[in-house]
Design an enzyme around this catalytic site. Sequence first.
Site, PDB file in Angstrom:
ATOM      1  N   MET A  24     -41.244  59.315  -5.486  1.00  0.00           N
ATOM      2  CA  MET A  24     -40.407  60.493  -5.750  1.00  0.00           C
ATOM      3  C   MET A  24     -40.619  61.436  -4.578  1.00  0.00           C
ATOM      4  O   MET A  24     -41.282  62.474  -4.683  1.00  0.00           O
ATOM      5  CB  MET A  24     -40.801  61.115  -7.091  1.00  0.00           C
ATOM      6  N   MET A  34     -45.502  61.616  -5.615  1.00  0.00           N
ATOM      7  CA  MET A  34     -44.646  62.821  -5.645  1.00  0.00           C
ATOM      8  C   MET A  34     -45.036  63.749  -4.503  1.00  0.00           C
ATOM      9  O   MET A  34     -46.221  63.940  -4.240  1.00  0.00           O
ATOM     10  CB  MET A  34     -44.823  63.558  -6.976  1.00  0.00           C
ATOM     11  N   MET A  39     -34.128  56.295 -14.654  1.00  0.00           N
ATOM     12  CA  MET A  39     -35.033  57.322 -15.166  1.00  0.00           C
ATOM     13  C   MET A  39     -34.531  57.802 -16.524  1.00  0.00           C
ATOM     14  O   MET A  39     -33.360  58.155 -16.673  1.00  0.00           O
ATOM     15  CB  MET A  39     -35.120  58.507 -14.195  1.00  0.00           C
ATOM     16  N   HIS A  82     -48.063  51.189 -12.531  1.00  0.00           N
ATOM     17  CA  HIS A  82     -47.006  52.040 -11.980  1.00  0.00           C
ATOM     18  C   HIS A  82     -47.657  53.262 -11.329  1.00  0.00           C
ATOM     19  O   HIS A  82     -48.362  54.025 -11.992  1.00  0.00           O
ATOM     20  CB  HIS A  82     -46.069  52.449 -13.128  1.00  0.00           C
ATOM     21  N   GLY A  86     -45.253  63.649 -16.504  1.00  0.00           N
ATOM     22  CA  GLY A  86     -45.438  62.791 -17.662  1.00  0.00           C
ATOM     23  C   GLY A  86     -45.278  63.593 -18.940  1.00  0.00           C
ATOM     24  O   GLY A  86     -45.188  64.819 -18.923  1.00  0.00           O
ATOM     25  N   HIS A 109     -43.657  53.929  -7.352  1.00  0.00           N
ATOM     26  CA  HIS A 109     -42.454  54.730  -7.600  1.00  0.00           C
ATOM     27  C   HIS A 109     -42.510  55.964  -6.709  1.00  0.00           C
ATOM     28  O   HIS A 109     -43.304  56.873  -6.957  1.00  0.00           O
ATOM     29  CB  HIS A 109     -42.412  55.109  -9.088  1.00  0.00           C
ATOM     30  N   ASP A 161     -47.089  56.725  -9.398  1.00  0.00           N
ATOM     31  CA  ASP A 161     -46.096  57.776  -9.148  1.00  0.00           C
ATOM     32  C   ASP A 161     -46.497  58.615  -7.944  1.00  0.00           C
ATOM     33  O   ASP A 161     -47.447  59.398  -8.000  1.00  0.00           O
ATOM     34  CB  ASP A 161     -45.976  58.674 -10.386  1.00  0.00           C
ATOM     35  N   GLY A 171     -46.651  56.147 -19.556  1.00  0.00           N
ATOM     36  CA  GLY A 171     -47.836  56.872 -19.112  1.00  0.00           C
ATOM     37  C   GLY A 171     -48.637  57.375 -20.284  1.00  0.00           C
ATOM     38  O   GLY A 171     -49.679  56.810 -20.651  1.00  0.00           O
ATOM     39  N   SER A 172     -48.132  58.436 -20.920  1.00  0.00           N
ATOM     40  CA  SER A 172     -48.891  59.035 -22.018  1.00  0.00           C
ATOM     41  C   SER A 172     -49.043  58.090 -23.203  1.00  0.00           C
ATOM     42  O   SER A 172     -50.079  58.093 -23.873  1.00  0.00           O
ATOM     43  CB  SER A 172     -48.255  60.367 -22.438  1.00  0.00           C
ATOM     44  N   ASP A 212     -38.203  54.490 -17.221  1.00  0.00           N
ATOM     45  CA  ASP A 212     -39.409  55.279 -16.952  1.00  0.00           C
ATOM     46  C   ASP A 212     -39.204  56.687 -17.481  1.00  0.00           C
ATOM     47  O   ASP A 212     -38.285  57.388 -17.052  1.00  0.00           O
ATOM     48  CB  ASP A 212     -39.657  55.294 -15.435  1.00  0.00           C
ATOM     49  N   GLY A 213     -40.088  57.073 -18.420  1.00  0.00           N
ATOM     50  CA  GLY A 213     -40.061  58.434 -18.933  1.00  0.00           C
ATOM     51  C   GLY A 213     -39.867  58.477 -20.439  1.00  0.00           C
ATOM     52  O   GLY A 213     -38.850  58.002 -20.954  1.00  0.00           O
ATOM     53  N   SER A 241     -48.129  53.891 -16.359  1.00  0.00           N
ATOM     54  CA  SER A 241     -48.175  54.870 -15.272  1.00  0.00           C
ATOM     55  C   SER A 241     -49.540  55.539 -15.263  1.00  0.00           C
ATOM     56  O   SER A 241     -49.970  56.115 -16.271  1.00  0.00           O
ATOM     57  CB  SER A 241     -47.093  55.926 -15.466  1.00  0.00           C
TER      58      SER A 241
HETATM   59  C1  DX5 Z   1     -42.238  60.860 -14.282  1.00  0.00           C
HETATM   60  C2  DX5 Z   1     -42.909  59.600 -13.807  1.00  0.00           C
HETATM   61  C3  DX5 Z   1     -43.310  58.720 -14.913  1.00  0.00           C
HETATM   62  C4  DX5 Z   1     -44.316  59.319 -15.856  1.00  0.00           C
HETATM   63  C5  DX5 Z   1     -44.027  58.765 -17.210  1.00  0.00           C
HETATM   64  O1  DX5 Z   1     -41.547  61.443 -13.254  1.00  0.00           O
HETATM   65  O2  DX5 Z   1     -42.056  58.867 -12.946  1.00  0.00           O
HETATM   66  O3  DX5 Z   1     -43.767  57.453 -14.427  1.00  0.00           O
HETATM   67  O4  DX5 Z   1     -45.643  59.037 -15.538  1.00  0.00           O
HETATM   68  O5  DX5 Z   1     -44.866  59.395 -18.132  1.00  0.00           O
HETATM   69  P1  DX5 Z   1     -44.555  59.317 -19.705  1.00  0.00           P
HETATM   70  O6  DX5 Z   1     -44.601  57.876 -20.077  1.00  0.00           O
HETATM   71  O7  DX5 Z   1     -45.669  60.119 -20.298  1.00  0.00           O
HETATM   72  O8  DX5 Z   1     -43.202  59.932 -19.917  1.00  0.00           O
HETATM   73 ZN    ZN Z   2     -42.598  56.787 -12.475  1.00  0.00          ZN
END
Ligand code: DX5
Ligand code: ZN
Length: 225
Positions: free
Chosen positions: A67, A36, A136, A32, A143, A65, A34, A196-197, A174-175, A9
């Site tokens: 949101m 939002m 999720m 990926h 993240g 993705h 995101d 992501g992180s 994811d998450g 992500s």
């Molecule tokens: C959160 C996002 C994720 C986020 C995941 O709402 O949909 O894609 O970037 O980040 P990590 O891997 O750090 O939880």
């Molecule tokens: Zn995501």
Amino acid sequence: MTHCRINPSILSADFANLQAELDRISNADAAHIDVMDNHFVPNLTLGLPVVKRLQEVSPIPLDVHLMIDDADRNAPAYADLGVDSVTFHLEASKAPVRLARELRARGSKASMALRPATPIEPYLSLLPELDMVLIMTVEPGFGGQAFLDITLPKIRAAATAIAGSGIPVALQVDGGVDPETIVRAAEAGADVFVAGSAVYNTPDPAHAVDTLRNLADRAANETPA
Ligand code: DX5
Ligand code: ZN
């Protein structure tokens, strides 16, 4: 034999240098993205014009993705950009079957996401309309949150239903995915992992991708299906 996929992500990447950040994960299976809208989730990231440019410069396919509220109206434009897959949230769609068909008709894979508290069972009849289901494993929006183990039974139920259906639907999580939680998610039956992180907050994101993929492949293929 399950081939696990890692989709980093870019939410945890440097937003001032997104093209370079995509190049750093060119060994990943997809990027990926995101999206939002500050309504469906309490955070605002990027939208159509930025995804359009990312699609033009990315060395790997885009996994978008969404949101965002009113997915029925807002999601099809993302499929029109030529991205590999568009994921809408079930909670933001009034007509998920029609939307999934519209995404496919526009040339994108159709994927449906469920927040942690949304059950999968009432929606299993939708599997033939979908290329991927996203479960999720944190509340969407940010993240760096901790993986919710309470979602593991839902991952197992979805994996069992998909295997039983005989339809090739991917199962994404994811998450909070990291080298420890990815093992539990893969054992439960997920095969596409967003991180992501755990990818971007390391000195070598490409190496993190390879490490996560190896861990997932080992866990997925040690567990009897
Ligand atoms: C959160 C996002 C994720 C986020 C995941 O709402 O949909 O894609 O970037 O980040 P990590 O891997 O750090 O939880
Ligand atoms: Zn995501």
